[in-house]
Design a protein around this motif. Structure first.
Motif, PDB file in Angstrom:
ATOM      1  N   ALA A  78      26.388 -21.515  37.577  1.00  0.00           N
ATOM      2  CA  ALA A  78      26.305 -22.526  36.526  1.00  0.00           C
ATOM      3  C   ALA A  78      25.590 -21.971  35.294  1.00  0.00           C
ATOM      4  CB  ALA A  78      25.586 -23.774  37.038  1.00  0.00           C
ATOM      5  N   LEU A  79      24.544 -21.181  35.509  1.00  0.00           N
ATOM      6  CA  LEU A  79      23.835 -20.564  34.380  1.00  0.00           C
ATOM      7  C   LEU A  79      24.781 -19.701  33.555  1.00  0.00           C
ATOM      8  CD1 LEU A  79      20.393 -19.395  35.819  1.00  0.00           C
ATOM      9  CD2 LEU A  79      20.736 -20.848  33.813  1.00  0.00           C
ATOM     10  N   PHE A  80      25.581 -18.878  34.233  1.00  0.00           N
ATOM     11  CA  PHE A  80      26.478 -17.975  33.519  1.00  0.00           C
ATOM     12  C   PHE A  80      27.560 -18.752  32.773  1.00  0.00           C
ATOM     13  CE2 PHE A  80      30.123 -15.049  33.210  1.00  0.00           C
ATOM     14  CZ  PHE A  80      29.530 -14.052  32.449  1.00  0.00           C
ATOM     15  N   ALA A  81      28.200 -19.698  33.452  1.00  0.00           N
ATOM     16  CA  ALA A  81      29.269 -20.471  32.820  1.00  0.00           C
ATOM     17  C   ALA A  81      28.732 -21.271  31.633  1.00  0.00           C
ATOM     18  CB  ALA A  81      29.917 -21.386  33.846  1.00  0.00           C
ATOM     19  N   TYR A  82      27.566 -21.876  31.817  1.00  0.00           N
ATOM     20  CA  TYR A  82      26.964 -22.695  30.762  1.00  0.00           C
ATOM     21  C   TYR A  82      26.561 -21.824  29.575  1.00  0.00           C
ATOM     22  CZ  TYR A  82      24.068 -26.448  28.768  1.00  0.00           C
ATOM     23  OH  TYR A  82      23.536 -27.409  27.949  1.00  0.00           O
ATOM     24  N   LEU A  86      28.027 -22.157  25.832  1.00  0.00           N
ATOM     25  CA  LEU A  86      27.134 -22.367  24.685  1.00  0.00           C
ATOM     26  C   LEU A  86      27.325 -21.276  23.643  1.00  0.00           C
ATOM     27  CD1 LEU A  86      23.756 -23.465  26.323  1.00  0.00           C
ATOM     28  CD2 LEU A  86      25.362 -24.883  25.035  1.00  0.00           C
ATOM     29  N   GLN A  87      27.491 -20.050  24.100  1.00  0.00           N
ATOM     30  CA  GLN A  87      27.710 -18.928  23.190  1.00  0.00           C
ATOM     31  C   GLN A  87      28.944 -19.188  22.319  1.00  0.00           C
ATOM     32  OE1 GLN A  87      28.026 -15.209  25.259  1.00  0.00           O
ATOM     33  NE2 GLN A  87      28.878 -14.141  23.514  1.00  0.00           N
ATOM     34  N   ASP A  94      21.456 -20.970  21.099  1.00  0.00           N
ATOM     35  CA  ASP A  94      21.468 -21.885  22.242  1.00  0.00           C
ATOM     36  C   ASP A  94      21.721 -21.167  23.559  1.00  0.00           C
ATOM     37  OD1 ASP A  94      20.956 -24.102  20.660  1.00  0.00           O
ATOM     38  OD2 ASP A  94      23.068 -24.627  20.429  1.00  0.00           O
ATOM     39  N   ALA A  95      22.500 -20.102  23.523  1.00  0.00           N
ATOM     40  CA  ALA A  95      22.891 -19.402  24.749  1.00  0.00           C
ATOM     41  C   ALA A  95      21.852 -18.405  25.249  1.00  0.00           C
ATOM     42  CB  ALA A  95      24.222 -18.689  24.529  1.00  0.00           C
ATOM     43  N   ILE A  96      21.136 -17.776  24.359  1.00  0.00           N
ATOM     44  CA  ILE A  96      20.240 -16.676  24.729  1.00  0.00           C
ATOM     45  C   ILE A  96      19.197 -17.049  25.782  1.00  0.00           C
ATOM     46  CG2 ILE A  96      18.354 -15.242  23.804  1.00  0.00           C
ATOM     47  CD1 ILE A  96      20.312 -14.524  21.521  1.00  0.00           C
ATOM     48  N   LEU A 118      27.081  -9.095  23.815  1.00  0.00           N
ATOM     49  CA  LEU A 118      27.915  -9.730  22.790  1.00  0.00           C
ATOM     50  C   LEU A 118      27.150 -10.843  22.081  1.00  0.00           C
ATOM     51  CD1 LEU A 118      31.294  -9.996  24.753  1.00  0.00           C
ATOM     52  CD2 LEU A 118      30.783  -8.454  22.841  1.00  0.00           C
ATOM     53  N   CYS A 119      26.364 -11.572  22.829  1.00  0.00           N
ATOM     54  CA  CYS A 119      25.629 -12.707  22.286  1.00  0.00           C
ATOM     55  C   CYS A 119      24.568 -12.268  21.281  1.00  0.00           C
ATOM     56  CB  CYS A 119      24.998 -13.506  23.430  1.00  0.00           C
ATOM     57  SG  CYS A 119      24.373 -15.123  22.939  1.00  0.00           S
TER      58      CYS A 119
END
Length: 144
Positions: A78-82, A86-87, A94-96, A118-119
């Motif tokens: 869930a952390l990765f998908a979310y 967000l990215q 928001d994603a970092i 990438l982020c």
């Protein structure tokens, strides 16, 4: 004279369409799980979110992942998908924080490292990294 479908028939027809689409998405999600996976309910929800996201339901998928994280803030899938969503939709700032949490737990995961890389190259990425890292207190071993 052609007869118009009854209101109840229209509702049933719409419900059948909705159920069919949900069933298709759920089947797609289950197909993404391998037999070797130790399948847990939240893992299935993550995969379902991925299928819904790919089908154009980004907002609903994000809600699924957020609800998983509200119950278990360390759920890696869930952390990765979310973080990835967000990215794409909100940007690097928001994603970092979510990628940093993932890196602590999965620093050798090539997918996590690639997405994080990438982020930080996105607008606001490097500034956010500096801000996030400045809030971390120095560890005792780093000072010795």
């Amino acid at each position: 004279t052609t007869s118009q479908p009854q209101q109840g028939e229209e509702e049933i027809s719409e419900a059948v369409k909705t159920f069919s689409e949900a069933s298709r998405l759920f089947t797609t999600a289950l197909e993404k799980l391998t037999p070797a996976d130790d399948i847990k309910e939240d893992d299935i929800k993550v995969k379902l979110g991925e299928a819904i996201y790919a089908a154009g339901g980004q907002g609903y998928a994000i809600k699924i992942w957020r609800s998983i994280l509200e119950a278990n803030e360390d759920h890696l899938g869930a952390l990765f998908a979310y973080a990835k969503a967000l990215q794409i939709h909100s940007g690097a700032p928001d994603a970092i924080p979510f990628y940093l949490k993932l890196l602590v737990k999965q620093s050798e995961n090539p997918k996590v490292r690639e997405q994080f890389s990438l982020c930080i190259k996105m607008e606001g990425g490097l500034a956010t990294i500096k801000k996030e890292l400045s809030t971390i207190p120095p560890s005792g071993s780093a000072l010795s």
